[in-house]
Motif scaffolding. Structure first.
Motif: not given
Length: 116
Positions: A73-80, A18-22, A111-112, A102-103
């Motif tokens: 409130k967390i919505t969206g796609v992860v791994c399809g 996670y840290v590496q990705k950021a 904030e978002k 990911d965001e």
């Protein structure tokens, strides 16, 4: 079952990813920690303790002080897969964390990401 394998993965082995990705996208470990704290209620000491103990995802989330009430409130796609449609509560928490990191990596403002 594949979920069982994910649940038993050591959080401490995934945390550096996670840290590496950021960091690859110009963000910091501190920002990742803030996201984890927002989601789980762990403070810095609690997070370091869990990482140090090598707990698996199942234990990490089971021992979380408080899952944020705004996770709906967390919505969206992860791994399809749409995170809001995941029926297994533990897998949904894991995917929420994936989605938030990911965001961050995609440049969304804190904030978002923290649904403020």
């Amino acid at each position: 079952m594949i979920n069982e394998r994910v649940y038993k993965m050591a959080f401490s082995s995934v945390y550096p990813l996670y840290v590496q990705k950021a960091e690859k996208k110009g963000h910091t470990k501190r920002e990742v920690d803030i996201i984890i704290s927002w989601l789980t209620g762990y403070d810095e000491h609690g997070l370091r303790t869990q990482i140090g103990k090598g707990v698996d995802f199942e234990t990490f989330f089971a021992e979380a002080p408080q899952i944020n009430p705004n996770t709906h409130k967390i919505t969206g796609v992860v791994c399809g897969i749409r995170v809001e449609n995941i029926e297994d509560p533990l897998m949904q928490k894991i995917r929420w964390l994936d989605k938030l990191v990911d965001e961050l990596a995609k440049g969304k403002s804190m904030e978002k990401i923290l649904r403020s």
